[in-house]
Design a protein around this motif. Sequence first.
Motif, PDB file in Angstrom:
ATOM      1  N   GLN A   2       9.726   1.516 -42.802  1.00  0.00           N
ATOM      2  CA  GLN A   2       8.727   0.872 -43.653  1.00  0.00           C
ATOM      3  C   GLN A   2       7.486   0.606 -42.801  1.00  0.00           C
ATOM      4  O   GLN A   2       7.494  -0.281 -41.972  1.00  0.00           O
ATOM      5  N   PRO A   3       6.438   1.380 -43.024  1.00  0.00           N
ATOM      6  CA  PRO A   3       5.275   1.346 -42.124  1.00  0.00           C
ATOM      7  C   PRO A   3       4.592  -0.020 -42.066  1.00  0.00           C
ATOM      8  O   PRO A   3       4.081  -0.387 -41.017  1.00  0.00           O
ATOM      9  N   ASP A   4       4.604  -0.772 -43.156  1.00  0.00           N
ATOM     10  CA  ASP A   4       3.850  -2.009 -43.144  1.00  0.00           C
ATOM     11  C   ASP A   4       4.697  -3.205 -42.704  1.00  0.00           C
ATOM     12  O   ASP A   4       4.244  -4.341 -42.723  1.00  0.00           O
ATOM     13  N   ASP A   5       5.928  -2.957 -42.299  1.00  0.00           N
ATOM     14  CA  ASP A   5       6.815  -4.036 -41.882  1.00  0.00           C
ATOM     15  C   ASP A   5       6.473  -4.469 -40.453  1.00  0.00           C
ATOM     16  O   ASP A   5       5.985  -3.676 -39.663  1.00  0.00           O
ATOM     17  N   VAL A   6       6.750  -5.754 -40.144  1.00  0.00           N
ATOM     18  CA  VAL A   6       6.530  -6.193 -38.763  1.00  0.00           C
ATOM     19  C   VAL A   6       7.747  -5.887 -37.909  1.00  0.00           C
ATOM     20  O   VAL A   6       8.882  -5.855 -38.402  1.00  0.00           O
ATOM     21  N   ALA A   7       7.533  -5.666 -36.640  1.00  0.00           N
ATOM     22  CA  ALA A   7       8.603  -5.482 -35.649  1.00  0.00           C
ATOM     23  C   ALA A   7       9.638  -4.448 -36.072  1.00  0.00           C
ATOM     24  O   ALA A   7      10.834  -4.694 -36.039  1.00  0.00           O
ATOM     25  N   VAL A   8       9.157  -3.282 -36.502  1.00  0.00           N
ATOM     26  CA  VAL A   8      10.054  -2.233 -36.985  1.00  0.00           C
ATOM     27  C   VAL A   8      11.017  -1.773 -35.894  1.00  0.00           C
ATOM     28  O   VAL A   8      12.215  -1.629 -36.130  1.00  0.00           O
ATOM     29  N   HIS A   9      10.507  -1.587 -34.714  1.00  0.00           N
ATOM     30  CA  HIS A   9      11.337  -1.066 -33.643  1.00  0.00           C
ATOM     31  C   HIS A   9      12.406  -2.049 -33.216  1.00  0.00           C
ATOM     32  O   HIS A   9      13.546  -1.674 -32.952  1.00  0.00           O
ATOM     33  N   LEU A  10      12.029  -3.334 -33.163  1.00  0.00           N
ATOM     34  CA  LEU A  10      13.036  -4.331 -32.782  1.00  0.00           C
ATOM     35  C   LEU A  10      14.108  -4.439 -33.859  1.00  0.00           C
ATOM     36  O   LEU A  10      15.280  -4.654 -33.556  1.00  0.00           O
ATOM     37  N   LYS A  11      13.717  -4.232 -35.121  1.00  0.00           N
ATOM     38  CA  LYS A  11      14.712  -4.261 -36.202  1.00  0.00           C
ATOM     39  C   LYS A  11      15.698  -3.109 -36.045  1.00  0.00           C
ATOM     40  O   LYS A  11      16.899  -3.275 -36.249  1.00  0.00           O
ATOM     41  N   LEU A  12      15.154  -1.944 -35.705  1.00  0.00           N
ATOM     42  CA  LEU A  12      16.034  -0.798 -35.476  1.00  0.00           C
ATOM     43  C   LEU A  12      17.026  -1.101 -34.360  1.00  0.00           C
ATOM     44  O   LEU A  12      18.197  -0.712 -34.403  1.00  0.00           O
ATOM     45  N   LEU A  13      16.534  -1.802 -33.346  1.00  0.00           N
ATOM     46  CA  LEU A  13      17.379  -2.161 -32.218  1.00  0.00           C
ATOM     47  C   LEU A  13      18.506  -3.097 -32.659  1.00  0.00           C
ATOM     48  O   LEU A  13      19.656  -2.940 -32.259  1.00  0.00           O
ATOM     49  N   THR A  14      18.143  -4.062 -33.526  1.00  0.00           N
ATOM     50  CA  THR A  14      19.155  -4.980 -34.061  1.00  0.00           C
ATOM     51  C   THR A  14      20.246  -4.196 -34.776  1.00  0.00           C
ATOM     52  O   THR A  14      21.435  -4.376 -34.505  1.00  0.00           O
ATOM     53  N   ASP A  15      19.825  -3.311 -35.690  1.00  0.00           N
ATOM     54  CA  ASP A  15      20.808  -2.511 -36.425  1.00  0.00           C
ATOM     55  C   ASP A  15      21.662  -1.692 -35.471  1.00  0.00           C
ATOM     56  O   ASP A  15      22.878  -1.615 -35.628  1.00  0.00           O
ATOM     57  N   GLY A  16      21.009  -1.081 -34.483  1.00  0.00           N
ATOM     58  CA  GLY A  16      21.739  -0.245 -33.538  1.00  0.00           C
ATOM     59  C   GLY A  16      22.823  -1.034 -32.828  1.00  0.00           C
ATOM     60  O   GLY A  16      23.976  -0.593 -32.744  1.00  0.00           O
ATOM     61  N   ALA A  17      22.481  -2.217 -32.337  1.00  0.00           N
ATOM     62  CA  ALA A  17      23.435  -3.030 -31.586  1.00  0.00           C
ATOM     63  C   ALA A  17      24.597  -3.467 -32.466  1.00  0.00           C
ATOM     64  O   ALA A  17      25.767  -3.309 -32.117  1.00  0.00           O
ATOM     65  N   ILE A  18      24.280  -3.999 -33.657  1.00  0.00           N
ATOM     66  CA  ILE A  18      25.335  -4.533 -34.523  1.00  0.00           C
ATOM     67  C   ILE A  18      26.251  -3.410 -35.014  1.00  0.00           C
ATOM     68  O   ILE A  18      27.474  -3.508 -34.958  1.00  0.00           O
ATOM     69  N   GLN A  19      25.658  -2.329 -35.475  1.00  0.00           N
ATOM     70  CA  GLN A  19      26.487  -1.233 -35.995  1.00  0.00           C
ATOM     71  C   GLN A  19      27.364  -0.626 -34.905  1.00  0.00           C
ATOM     72  O   GLN A  19      28.523  -0.284 -35.150  1.00  0.00           O
ATOM     73  N   SER A  20      26.808  -0.501 -33.699  1.00  0.00           N
ATOM     74  CA  SER A  20      27.589   0.079 -32.605  1.00  0.00           C
ATOM     75  C   SER A  20      28.799  -0.781 -32.291  1.00  0.00           C
ATOM     76  O   SER A  20      29.902  -0.270 -32.104  1.00  0.00           O
ATOM     77  N   ALA A  21      28.589  -2.095 -32.224  1.00  0.00           N
ATOM     78  CA  ALA A  21      29.696  -2.993 -31.913  1.00  0.00           C
ATOM     79  C   ALA A  21      30.780  -2.893 -32.970  1.00  0.00           C
ATOM     80  O   ALA A  21      31.978  -2.854 -32.664  1.00  0.00           O
TER      81      ALA A  21
END
Lengths: 181, 225
Positions: free
Chosen positions: B33-52
């Motif tokens: 979502q281009p207009d969202d804030v902190a897109v990359h950090l959100k991706l990181l959150t998803d990555g960490a939680i889903q991986s665990a």
Amino acid sequence: MTEGLQLVARAVGAGAIPFVIAFIVLVGAVKKVPVYEVFVEGAKEGFDVAVRIIPYLVAVLVAVGMVRSAGLLDLLADVMRPVLSLVGVPAETLPMGLIRPLSGGGADGVLVETIEAHGVDTLPATTAAVMGGSTETTFYVLAVYFGSVGIRKIRHALYAGLLADLAGLLAASWLTRLLLF
Amino acid sequence: MVNRVFVGLILLAFAVALLCDVGVLPALRPPGQPDDVAVHLKLLTDGAIQSAESAVSLAIGLIGVLALWMGLLRVAERAGLVAMLARLLRPVMTRLFPDVPPDHPAMGAMVMNMAANMLGLGNAATPLGLEAMRHLQELNPKKHLASNAMVLFLAINTSGLTLIPIRVIAMRAKYDSADPVAILLPTLLATLCSTVVAVLVAKLLGPRFSLDDDETGTPPAEATP
């Protein structure tokens, strides 16, 4: 030619497990081992092994997953692709090649990560699986074995171990492509 | 070593995502979502939680195959299959290790260790391997310096001679591979390549790495002749 080889590879794969199961049970019976009781006793360990690898899997999957989410894994693969494709190694297997000599649990984690990112039957994930099964954690083995007898100068042991790993990783790439794709 | 890699990977991922969101670095991947804030950090959150999460569901999914395999291996061990395989390996091993007497306990332990490794009996292989190292050390004149036999033994050991990589097969099965066992033949051949290279490098480089060194080699000469 290649088709014949691929047929052989699939047949070996399909036949090996039933053959091994039947063979072990047969030898056990011939040697008068109480097969059922001993099997159950050993199978209990399977649970322990699965539970024991959880912390390692969590650690590696989270670390590698974060690096992938930041876009760095794809970037690294893109940067290395020209060099790796020259020697016939899929660029997506780079994380596997890097972690394999360092950590067995890490390699399990990276394999899962590669499967989830690319799909289990794709060339990168299959190559990573062959890599995972075909070499050992060189650094760990050298540290534990030499450490146990107080050897401080290991001479060419690290070169031998790492060159063997390199050979295994290259062979895994080539053989996977030749035999399965 | 693994410790540093672990810390480095996590901090690197965090730093890059942060810098992308702040705008210092160009976006490394197309944001959802281009207009969202902190897109990359959100991706990181998803990555960490889903991986665990997937780590645990995978490990649970492996229990069945691992139990089957550990059960079979226990039967194989009791039936003396390790000893049978060791008998097959012995002629090859005595030729590879000319400086180890064929009936020395070091040879017995090395052969058993390799047989156990090939069958995937990691838990049984390690104590045998450590015993082999202890006996090899008895034959070693310089106690802090690796002997040729030790280097060759560990080179073969690190090349990973496994006949059936059951954990990899189980993982592929868990992810619904169309043919989880298809990897068997390529894996076996790749292992063979790696072992051959291990033996060659250990044998060929041996003479280039001196067995003499001054640390414990010649004691300082006495003054009185």
